[in-house]
Design an enzyme around this catalytic site. Structure first.
Site: not given
Length: 443
Positions: A294-295
């Site tokens: 996700h990041g």
């Protein structure tokens, strides 16, 4: 035509990154053929690893290099050694996490003999870059989407009408729910030091609705748009906020990613076959990797770790598959026990999402600490309209929870359907907010 349209769509953001998606498609197209034709396992593995390394290499350079370089320098600084972090001045190509996973699943499935490779390069390139789901999913499997490019398609009015309904519902969730919630969320998270616990709770709750409206709204728009072209994409959300435990939540939230990690990471690691401790190890691995997907920030790692932690009691007491049936099947409303479980799961989700939204672990911890202080409890000021819209969304999705999306209402009389369409369109026009992006575009 679809390939040209998809490349124009992607190139409109930044034409320079078209070379990345084209090169990834070229490598995986040929890798799939050579894996299938190879007689020796060593040759098959060679082509498989070439595909994986190319795709993960792109992710590593564009998404994770700076993160690990800065983390490495920070680690040495903790021991008193100052190291200059050599970072790259690059931007993250939109959708790279989605299409790299989509193409990797293609070569892995061929290696596992679950899929015969296509010999039509045009179809494969279109499969990788299909514009409705290119930048934010669903992450499609070649076994589902690729064969649809080989078939001749005819216009199906009922299928297209269902697609328009899904687009309308996706727009409502994005423009009305997510973008109105974002106003509250941004104000709270940017000024959390000055706010009391009630405002912080409101911010966390509305971010939970914002990210759902934003991401599931995009998924509905993508799936509905694909239906207009005669394609059926997989369901990506199944009303996750009606889940009765975290395990059920993850079977209903971002389904295309959850099943990807299940099939290509969790099961190869041994799944649940090695006993409780092996299962827990594998659960923590996939959730932490999911957080990193996700990041490139430690906040996402903690978010993934928290969700893994939530799973621990379910695994230990063999309750992770307890809620697999439909929610309140044949019931108008949930009973007290079901409602308690739904609320508890939602609260746990809200707490974890604080790390997802925060810029740093320090910010997230201070935000959480602010919720649990005794002083400062006051009635929050929230626009009543957003509360009405959220309640409307929950009511519609509750009564359609056995369907693939909230506005699947083809069974209603035509007059009732049109009244609902016009009402939603009026809400979009009068109360919709404009936003230049979707949250998941950054991943």
């Amino acid at each position: 035509m679809l390939l040209i349209l998809s490349y124009i769509f992607y190139g409109w953001w930044d034409w320079r990154f078209l070379s990345l998606i084209a090169f990834s498609s070229f490598v995986d197209y040929h890798a799939g053929i050579y894996i299938y034709r190879a007689k020796r396992d060593q040759i098959k593995k060679l082509w498989l690893w070439l595909s994986i390394l190319v795709n993960l290499g792109f992710l590593g350079v564009f998404k994770y290099y700076n993160f690990f370089a800065e983390s490495f320098a920070g680690l040495f600084l903790n021991f008193g050694y100052e190291v200059d972090a050599l970072t790259l001045d690059i931007i993250l190509p939109v959708g790279i996490s989605f299409y790299t996973f989509q193409t990797m699943s293609y070569t892995i499935d061929i290696y596992r003999r679950r899929l015969v490779p296509t010999t039509n390069m045009l179809h494969f390139f279109t499969f990788v870059s299909f514009f409705p789901q290119l930048v934010a999913g669903p992450i499609e499997r070649a076994t589902n989407l690729l064969p649809q490019f080989h078939k001749k398609r005819f216009f199906d009015y009922a299928f297209a009408a269902e697609g328009l309904r899904q687009i309308l519902w996706g727009l409502f969730k994005k423009v009305v729910i997510a973008d109105n919630s974002a106003i509250i969320v941004n104000q709270v998270f940017e000024n959390y030091h000055e706010l009391g616990p009630v405002d912080l709770i409101v911010g966390a709750v509305f971010f939970t609705f914002q990210i759902y409206g934003d991401f599931s709204g995009y998924s509905d728009i993508a799936i509905g748009t694909a239906k207009l072209f005669g394609f059926k994409l997989m369901q990506n959300f199944a009303f996750p906020y009606f889940s009765r435990d975290i395990s059920e939540f993850w079977r209903r939230w971002h389904i295309s990613l959850s099943t990807w990690f299940r099939d290509y990471l969790y099961i190869p690691l041994g799944g649940s076959k090695g006993g409780k401790w092996m299962t827990l190890r594998n659960i923590f691995i996939i959730f932490i990797v999911s957080g990193l997907w996700h990041g490139a920030n430690w906040t996402f790692v903690v978010w993934g770790g928290l969700n893994a932690l939530y799973m621990v009691p379910l695994i230990i007491f063999n309750l992770n598959r307890y809620h697999t049936s439909d929610i309140s099947k044949h019931q108008l409303l949930p009973n007290i026990s079901q409602l308690f479980n739904i609320i508890l799961t939602f609260v746990l989700t809200c707490l974890a999402f604080i790390f997802f939204r925060s810029l740093s672990i320090k910010d997230a911890w201070e935000y959480l600490s602010g919720i649990f202080i005794i002083e400062g409890w006051a009635y929050p000021t929230v626009d009543i309209r957003i509360l009405v819209f959220v309640f409307f969304m929950l009511i519609v999705e509750w009564f359609n929870r056995d369907r693939s999306f909230g506005l699947s209402i083809s069974n209603l009389p035509i007059i009732a359907r049109w009244l609902i369409y016009i009402s939603i369109l009026m809400i979009l026009i009068l109360f919709g907010k404009s936003s230049d992006s979707f949250i998941y575009f950054q991943f």
